[in-house]
Design a protein around this motif. Structure first.
Motif, PDB file in Angstrom:
ATOM      1  N   GLN A  16     -44.677  -1.033  -4.003  1.00  0.00           N
ATOM      2  CA  GLN A  16     -43.926  -0.928  -2.755  1.00  0.00           C
ATOM      3  C   GLN A  16     -43.515  -2.303  -2.249  1.00  0.00           C
ATOM      4  O   GLN A  16     -42.394  -2.491  -1.749  1.00  0.00           O
ATOM      5  CB  GLN A  16     -44.755  -0.196  -1.687  1.00  0.00           C
ATOM      6  CG  GLN A  16     -43.953   0.176  -0.448  1.00  0.00           C
ATOM      7  CD  GLN A  16     -42.827   1.138  -0.771  1.00  0.00           C
ATOM      8  OE1 GLN A  16     -43.039   2.186  -1.384  1.00  0.00           O
ATOM      9  NE2 GLN A  16     -41.613   0.795  -0.372  1.00  0.00           N
ATOM     10  N   LYS A  19     -40.577  -3.384  -4.106  1.00  0.00           N
ATOM     11  CA  LYS A  19     -39.371  -2.729  -3.585  1.00  0.00           C
ATOM     12  C   LYS A  19     -38.862  -3.447  -2.339  1.00  0.00           C
ATOM     13  O   LYS A  19     -37.645  -3.578  -2.135  1.00  0.00           O
ATOM     14  CB  LYS A  19     -39.667  -1.260  -3.257  1.00  0.00           C
ATOM     15  CG  LYS A  19     -39.905  -0.390  -4.476  1.00  0.00           C
ATOM     16  CD  LYS A  19     -40.186   1.052  -4.070  1.00  0.00           C
ATOM     17  CE  LYS A  19     -40.450   1.920  -5.298  1.00  0.00           C
ATOM     18  NZ  LYS A  19     -40.732   3.333  -4.927  1.00  0.00           N
ATOM     19  N   TYR A  20     -39.791  -3.931  -1.510  1.00  0.00           N
ATOM     20  CA  TYR A  20     -39.389  -4.619  -0.281  1.00  0.00           C
ATOM     21  C   TYR A  20     -38.659  -5.918  -0.587  1.00  0.00           C
ATOM     22  O   TYR A  20     -37.644  -6.237   0.040  1.00  0.00           O
ATOM     23  CB  TYR A  20     -40.613  -4.906   0.592  1.00  0.00           C
ATOM     24  CG  TYR A  20     -41.269  -3.674   1.189  1.00  0.00           C
ATOM     25  CD1 TYR A  20     -40.572  -2.493   1.342  1.00  0.00           C
ATOM     26  CD2 TYR A  20     -42.603  -3.710   1.605  1.00  0.00           C
ATOM     27  CE1 TYR A  20     -41.170  -1.373   1.878  1.00  0.00           C
ATOM     28  CE2 TYR A  20     -43.214  -2.593   2.156  1.00  0.00           C
ATOM     29  CZ  TYR A  20     -42.496  -1.423   2.284  1.00  0.00           C
ATOM     30  OH  TYR A  20     -43.086  -0.325   2.828  1.00  0.00           O
ATOM     31  N   CYS A  37     -35.273   0.854   2.905  1.00  0.00           N
ATOM     32  CA  CYS A  37     -36.569   1.315   2.377  1.00  0.00           C
ATOM     33  C   CYS A  37     -37.203   2.401   3.240  1.00  0.00           C
ATOM     34  O   CYS A  37     -38.328   2.833   2.963  1.00  0.00           O
ATOM     35  CB  CYS A  37     -37.525   0.129   2.262  1.00  0.00           C
ATOM     36  SG  CYS A  37     -37.004  -1.120   1.076  1.00  0.00           S
ATOM     37  N   LYS A  81     -37.422  -6.445 -10.238  1.00  0.00           N
ATOM     38  CA  LYS A  81     -36.440  -5.413 -10.575  1.00  0.00           C
ATOM     39  C   LYS A  81     -36.754  -4.787 -11.931  1.00  0.00           C
ATOM     40  O   LYS A  81     -36.710  -3.563 -12.086  1.00  0.00           O
ATOM     41  CB  LYS A  81     -35.040  -6.018 -10.578  1.00  0.00           C
ATOM     42  CG  LYS A  81     -34.517  -6.400  -9.208  1.00  0.00           C
ATOM     43  CD  LYS A  81     -33.134  -7.041  -9.309  1.00  0.00           C
ATOM     44  CE  LYS A  81     -32.616  -7.439  -7.940  1.00  0.00           C
ATOM     45  NZ  LYS A  81     -31.282  -8.105  -8.027  1.00  0.00           N
ATOM     46  N   LEU A  84     -39.926  -2.579 -11.628  1.00  0.00           N
ATOM     47  CA  LEU A  84     -39.670  -1.317 -10.940  1.00  0.00           C
ATOM     48  C   LEU A  84     -38.928  -0.341 -11.845  1.00  0.00           C
ATOM     49  O   LEU A  84     -39.228   0.860 -11.845  1.00  0.00           O
ATOM     50  CB  LEU A  84     -38.875  -1.567  -9.653  1.00  0.00           C
ATOM     51  CG  LEU A  84     -39.632  -2.256  -8.522  1.00  0.00           C
ATOM     52  CD1 LEU A  84     -38.690  -2.628  -7.391  1.00  0.00           C
ATOM     53  CD2 LEU A  84     -40.758  -1.358  -7.999  1.00  0.00           C
ATOM     54  N   ASN A  88     -40.536   3.203 -13.002  1.00  0.00           N
ATOM     55  CA  ASN A  88     -39.859   4.480 -12.770  1.00  0.00           C
ATOM     56  C   ASN A  88     -39.706   5.252 -14.069  1.00  0.00           C
ATOM     57  O   ASN A  88     -39.921   6.471 -14.120  1.00  0.00           O
ATOM     58  CB  ASN A  88     -38.479   4.236 -12.142  1.00  0.00           C
ATOM     59  CG  ASN A  88     -38.568   3.837 -10.681  1.00  0.00           C
ATOM     60  OD1 ASN A  88     -39.559   4.123 -10.020  1.00  0.00           O
ATOM     61  ND2 ASN A  88     -37.546   3.170 -10.182  1.00  0.00           N
ATOM     62  N   ASN A 150     -31.844   0.255  -6.228  1.00  0.00           N
ATOM     63  CA  ASN A 150     -33.153  -0.399  -6.124  1.00  0.00           C
ATOM     64  C   ASN A 150     -34.330   0.562  -6.271  1.00  0.00           C
ATOM     65  O   ASN A 150     -35.482   0.157  -6.128  1.00  0.00           O
ATOM     66  CB  ASN A 150     -33.261  -1.182  -4.812  1.00  0.00           C
ATOM     67  CG  ASN A 150     -33.181  -0.300  -3.577  1.00  0.00           C
ATOM     68  OD1 ASN A 150     -33.693   0.806  -3.552  1.00  0.00           O
ATOM     69  ND2 ASN A 150     -32.528  -0.802  -2.529  1.00  0.00           N
ATOM     70  N   THR A 152     -35.260   3.200  -4.430  1.00  0.00           N
ATOM     71  CA  THR A 152     -35.868   3.817  -3.246  1.00  0.00           C
ATOM     72  C   THR A 152     -35.339   5.228  -3.002  1.00  0.00           C
ATOM     73  O   THR A 152     -35.769   5.898  -2.065  1.00  0.00           O
ATOM     74  CB  THR A 152     -35.618   2.954  -1.997  1.00  0.00           C
ATOM     75  OG1 THR A 152     -34.208   2.771  -1.804  1.00  0.00           O
ATOM     76  CG2 THR A 152     -36.272   1.586  -2.149  1.00  0.00           C
TER      77      THR A 152
END
Length: 321
Positions: A16, A19-20, A37, A81, A84, A88, A150, A152
Motif C-alpha cells: 500500500q 501504491k502511495y 488512492c 511500479k 506492484l 498483481n 497504478n 488502485t
C-alpha cells in the motif's frame, strides 16, 4: 528487483505504501494522490513519511512545487511500479479459477453511466457471483485511467475509445444521444432532429471534467456558425439539467438510458440516422488476468440492458475528447 522485494519482506514496508508513492509521483500533489488512492490526504502523507523514515531515504523533494522525486526516489518509484505489477499478476494467477471467482474488486464508473446502468445489472450480477464483493466508485474518466495504470482500480466502465495501449477495452453497447427539451415543438414539430438544427443557444451542459460534456459539445459545434456562441449554464448532474429544462430554461442532450420514455416522452426528440451515440465499454489494465470476472460482468450487463441500446445498428460514435 529481487533485492527490492526482499527489502519489503524484511521490513514493515507494505504494498500500500508503494501504491502511495506511485500515486504521488503521478499527481505530484498530496491531495490529488490521496483522491486517486481513495484515502485521506493525512493518511497518505503519514505513510509516505513513514516509508522514508524506515528506509532512511528521502523519496520526494518537498521544497519544489510541484513535488519532484529525488534522484534515488526516481529509482525507488520505478522499482515500486514493477513490484506492484508483479504482485498483481501473482495474486491474479494464484487465485484465478476458471469455474468460479471470489474476492474483493474495485470498479470505477463515470457519473453519467452509474445511475442508469448500475440498477439494471448489479443485483443480478451479485446474486450470480455470491463470492465477489464490489467496491464501486463514481469517478471521471481521467481518474479511472490513472487508477488502472497504478493498480488502485481493477475495472472501469467508461465511454471509449480511450486510445491507450496499456488498457484493454471490451465493448458493451452503443448508447444514443437524445434531445431533451421542455416544448415538444422545440426545433420544429417533427420528433426527429437533424444534428445541423442544434445551436448552442440555451444549451445546458455538464461542467468541465465530464467526458459527456465534451461529446455534447462535439455534437452541437459541428456547425461553424455556432462555434462562437456562449453556453449559458453548466452543472454537475444530468438530473439537475433535466429539471431546469422542464422549467423552461433551455434544452440539453441526454444519454438514452437516463430517460424513462413512458414518463418523459413529451420532453424528448430523436436524432435522424445515423444516430450520434457514445460507446460504453468495460476497461481493464492489459495485465488484468481475471478473465472470468470480465466475462461474467459482460454477460450480466448485456443481458439486462434494454432493447433500445441492444438493437441500434445505424449510428456514428461521438468521441469523448
Amino acid at each position: 528487483m529481487t533485492i527490492f522485494i526482499l527489502l519489503i519482506i524484511k521490513s514493515s514496508m507494505t504494498l500500500q505504501q508503494l501504491k502511495y508513492i506511485v500515486a504521488l509521483d503521478l499527481k505530484r500533489h498530496y491531495t490529488k494522490a490521496a483522491e486517486l488512492c481513495f484515502v485521506t490526504q493525512p493518511t497518505l502523507t503519514i505513510q509516505v513519511k513513514k516509508l522514508e523514515d524506515e528506509i532512511g531515504t528521502v523519496i520526494f523533494d518537498r521544497n519544489t512545487t510541484p513535488l519532484t522525486p529525488t534522484p534515488i526516489g526516481e529509482i525507488l518509484i520505478a522499482k515500486a511500479k514493477s513490484t506492484l505489477r508483479e504482485a498483481n499478476e501473482f495474486q491474479e494467477l494464484a487465485y484465478d479459477n476458471t469455474s468460479s471467482i471470489s474476492g474483493q474488486y474495485t470498479l470505477g464508473i463515470i457519473p453519467t453511466i452509474a445511475p442508469n446502468l448500475l440498477p439494471l445489472f448489479l443485483e443480478s450480477f451479485l446474486k450470480s457471483n455470491p463470492k465477489i464483493k464490489l467496491v464501486i466508485k463514481e469517478m471521471q474518466t481521467d481518474f479511472i485511467i490513472d487508477a488502472l495504470h497504478n493498480g488502485t482500480l481493477d475495472i472501469g466502465i467508461v465511454s471509449t475509445p480511450l486510445e491507450d495501449k496499456t488498457i484493454r477495452e471490451i465493448n458493451l453497447y452503443q448508447e444514443p444521444f437524445l434531445v431533451y427539451c421542455n416544448d415538444k415543438n422545440t426545433f420544429g414539430t417533427s420528433e426527429i432532429v437533424k444534428q445541423d438544427d442544434l445551436t448552442p443557444d440555451d444549451l445546458l451542459i455538464l461542467e468541465e471534467g465530464h467526458c459527456f460534456r465534451n461529446q455534447v459539445l462535439n455534437i452541437c459545434q459541428d456547425n461553424d456558425k455556432n462555434k462562437n456562441k456562449a453556453f449559458l449554464f453548466e452543472s454537475g448532474s444530468i438530473q439537475t439539467i433535466k429539471n431546469l429544462v422542464k422549467a423552461g430554461l433551455g434544452y440539453t442532450l441526454v444519454p438514452q438510458l437516463s430517460v424513462v420514455e413512458d414518463l418523459e416522452n413529451n420532453h424528448i426528440k430523436y436524432f435522424e440516422n445515423p444516430k450520434p451515440t457514445r460507446e460504453i465499454s468495460i476497461v481493464v489494465n492489459k495485465n488484468f488476468a481475471k478473465e472470468k470476472l470480465i466475462e461474467n460482468l459482460l454477460f450480466e450487463i448485456k443481458k439486462n440492458i434494454p432493447k433500445q441500446v441492444k438493437e441500434i445498428d445505424n449510428y456514428i460514435k461521438v468521441r469523448w475528447k
